[in-house]
Motif scaffolding. Structure first.
Motif, PDB file in Angstrom:
ATOM      1  N   SER A 248       0.834  -1.186   0.000  1.00  0.00           N
ATOM      2  CA  SER A 248       0.000   0.000   0.000  1.00  0.00           C
ATOM      3  C   SER A 248       0.879   1.251   0.000  1.00  0.00           C
ATOM      4  O   SER A 248       2.095   1.185   0.213  1.00  0.00           O
ATOM      5  CB  SER A 248      -0.944  -0.025   1.204  1.00  0.00           C
TER       6      SER A 248
ATOM      7  N   VAL B  66      -3.254   0.529  13.953  1.00  0.00           N
ATOM      8  CA  VAL B  66      -3.449  -0.379  12.825  1.00  0.00           C
ATOM      9  C   VAL B  66      -4.164  -1.642  13.281  1.00  0.00           C
ATOM     10  O   VAL B  66      -5.140  -2.095  12.664  1.00  0.00           O
ATOM     11  CB  VAL B  66      -2.098  -0.728  12.179  1.00  0.00           C
TER      12      VAL B  66
ATOM     13  N   ALA C 217      -7.932  -2.315  12.058  1.00  0.00           N
ATOM     14  CA  ALA C 217      -8.040  -3.448  11.147  1.00  0.00           C
ATOM     15  C   ALA C 217      -9.049  -4.462  11.666  1.00  0.00           C
ATOM     16  O   ALA C 217      -9.843  -5.020  10.908  1.00  0.00           O
ATOM     17  CB  ALA C 217      -6.681  -4.104  10.960  1.00  0.00           C
TER      18      ALA C 217
ATOM     19  N   ASN D 158     -12.555  -2.948  11.104  1.00  0.00           N
ATOM     20  CA  ASN D 158     -12.971  -2.990   9.701  1.00  0.00           C
ATOM     21  C   ASN D 158     -13.265  -4.406   9.245  1.00  0.00           C
ATOM     22  O   ASN D 158     -14.149  -4.643   8.430  1.00  0.00           O
ATOM     23  CB  ASN D 158     -11.896  -2.351   8.826  1.00  0.00           C
TER      24      ASN D 158
ATOM     25  N   ASN E 244     -11.978   5.693   5.174  1.00  0.00           N
ATOM     26  CA  ASN E 244     -11.706   4.963   6.401  1.00  0.00           C
ATOM     27  C   ASN E 244     -10.278   4.436   6.434  1.00  0.00           C
ATOM     28  O   ASN E 244      -9.728   4.170   7.503  1.00  0.00           O
ATOM     29  CB  ASN E 244     -12.696   3.794   6.539  1.00  0.00           C
ATOM     30  N   TYR E 245      -9.659   4.274   5.245  1.00  0.00           N
ATOM     31  CA  TYR E 245      -8.289   3.774   5.185  1.00  0.00           C
ATOM     32  C   TYR E 245      -7.261   4.875   4.946  1.00  0.00           C
ATOM     33  O   TYR E 245      -6.069   4.583   4.837  1.00  0.00           O
ATOM     34  CB  TYR E 245      -8.172   2.701   4.104  1.00  0.00           C
ATOM     35  N   ASP E 246      -7.692   6.127   4.898  1.00  0.00           N
ATOM     36  CA  ASP E 246      -6.739   7.216   4.732  1.00  0.00           C
ATOM     37  C   ASP E 246      -5.685   7.201   5.835  1.00  0.00           C
ATOM     38  O   ASP E 246      -4.510   7.484   5.592  1.00  0.00           O
ATOM     39  CB  ASP E 246      -7.457   8.567   4.730  1.00  0.00           C
TER      40      ASP E 246
ATOM     41  N   LEU F 296      -4.309   4.808   7.191  1.00  0.00           N
ATOM     42  CA  LEU F 296      -3.282   3.797   6.940  1.00  0.00           C
ATOM     43  C   LEU F 296      -2.427   4.162   5.734  1.00  0.00           C
ATOM     44  O   LEU F 296      -1.194   4.213   5.804  1.00  0.00           O
ATOM     45  CB  LEU F 296      -3.936   2.433   6.716  1.00  0.00           C
ATOM     46  N   TYR F 297      -3.071   4.437   4.614  1.00  0.00           N
ATOM     47  CA  TYR F 297      -2.344   4.625   3.363  1.00  0.00           C
ATOM     48  C   TYR F 297      -1.588   5.950   3.307  1.00  0.00           C
ATOM     49  O   TYR F 297      -0.572   6.053   2.623  1.00  0.00           O
ATOM     50  CB  TYR F 297      -3.307   4.562   2.175  1.00  0.00           C
TER      51      TYR F 297
END
Length: 386
Positions: free
Chosen positions: A51, A334, A338, A341, A370-372, A374-375
């Motif tokens: 990612s 994380v 995780a 989710n 929702n994954y901003d 993380l990425y």
């Protein structure tokens, strides 16, 4: 020629984390000595998703050109109901993700990534890789650390500025550094295989991650090797807890766990495609802040470790405290999100088995937002990789 211990960091393990750490350290003015117990680095493992939080670092340390011939630039993630075969949601990636996060989302075979890292390390005069050396013990002292390792010629010692333990789940150093508790078997097994892309339906050869959610297992598959092969992984409940991650597995045993009453024909076409399977038991360890969420998190860990040492080159103890504070916060988030989710996905998958409108329970933009967290990760202010 021996490396000066005052600027030498010893790294246990020449996996993705260890090699990334060595390259990041070299770019920050250190010399890295990597000890790897394997006699040679081989193309083992399975496909991995890189990612943007990981590809950003790999690009920054100069690996884009080495990786590009091997990667697949993923266009989207498709989440499907395992029983219905219906798409629950599609999360767009591709150029949109690159623009959104400033770095691409790739899939690659682990062996290709490790080869690119090791080739880059071999060409760096500030990195030495010693194969066939298994770290046994270490001792800290006011002037750094002394590491003992065993190889074909017997016991060997080396003095260094600091030690980074990147030797995996069964780390020899973990009990000394952080936790004496051994890894705990998670009650699940990962089955993996590689399939020539031509053996699967055209829709499964596209640059997409397919995530199938079932009641008793989940299936993930996506292309690797520049699209020539499809990486297939199935996670099931299990009581087998063997060590290692390349145990030959029975195709018949796996298919017996995947009832056609619970899985759509399209999913079964993927299950049945590989002739040979490997499996590895999944383990958990106490919540640590290193190497917490797979390869992408290991790459983050390696970069931050190098950055902290570079910022405090004369005080490795304080560098470790800074690293642990930064990574503890990040990796716990994380792990927590995780898990949350994952529960959302499974609720949506269960609903998809009952009604068509379940496909709209999760919107793609909402999931991407929702994954901003993380990425879109970047090194903390004041830290620099290069």
């Amino acid at each position: 020629m021996a490396l000066p211990s005052s600027r030498t960091v010893i790294i246990a393990g020449a996996g993705i984390g260890g090699l990334t750490a060595a390259l990041a350290l070299a770019r920050n003015g250190f010399r890295a000595l990597i000890l790897e117990q394997a006699e040679r680095l081989e193309e083992t493992g399975a496909g991995i998703q890189l990612s943007p939080n990981a590809t950003r670092i790999l690009v920054d340390i100069g690996l884009a050109g080495r990786l590009r011939p091997h990667i697949v630039a993923l266009a989207a993630i498709r989440v499907l109901g395992g029983r219905s075969g219906r798409e629950i949601v599609r999360i767009p990636l591709g150029e949109g993700a690159t623009q959104r996060y400033g770095a691409p989302y790739w899939a690659i075979h682990r062996g290709d990534l490790q080869a690119a890292l090791s080739d880059a390390a071999a060409q760096d005069l500030n990195i030495v890789l010693r194969l066939g050396m298994s770290m046994e013990d270490f001792a800290t002292h006011p002037h750094g650390v002394t590491v003992s390792a065993r190889g074909a010629t017997g016991l060997w010692t080396e003095h260094g500025h600091a030690l980074i333990a990147a030797d995996g789940l069964w780390s020899a150093a973990r009990a000394r550094i952080a936790s004496k508790a051994p890894p705990r078997f998670a009650g699940r097994t990962a089955w993996r295989a590689l399939v020539p892309a031509a053996q699967l339906a055209p829709e499964f050869r596209e640059p997409l991650v397919h995530l199938w959610l079932g009641r008793d297992a989940h299936l993930v598959h996506y292309p690797v090797k520049a699209g020539k092969l499809i990486n297939v992984v199935v996670i099931t409940a299990d009581d087998w807890s063997g060590p290692g991650w390349s145990e030959p597995a029975s195709r018949v045993d796996l298919l017996a766990r995947l009832s056609s009453r619970r899985w759509a024909p399209q999913a079964h076409s993927v299950f049945r495609a590989p002739d040979a399977w490997l499996k590895w038991a999944l383990y958990e360890i106490e919540p640590l802040w290193s190497f917490a969420k797979g390869a992408a998190m290991a790459i983050e860990d390696a970069a931050v470790a190098a950055q902290c040492l570079a910022r405090m080159p004369d005080d490795p103890g304080s560098a470790w405290e800074s690293y642990s504070a930064i990574r503890r916060s990040r990796t716990r988030k994380v792990q927590r999100l995780a898990a949350r989710n994952g529960k959302r996905y499974h609720r949506a998958a269960a609903a998809a088995m009952l009604r068509d409108t379940a496909m709209r329970l999760l919107g793609s933009e909402r999931l991407l937002q929702n994954y901003d967290w993380l990425y879109d990760w970047r090194p903390p202010a004041g830290l620099s990789i290069t």
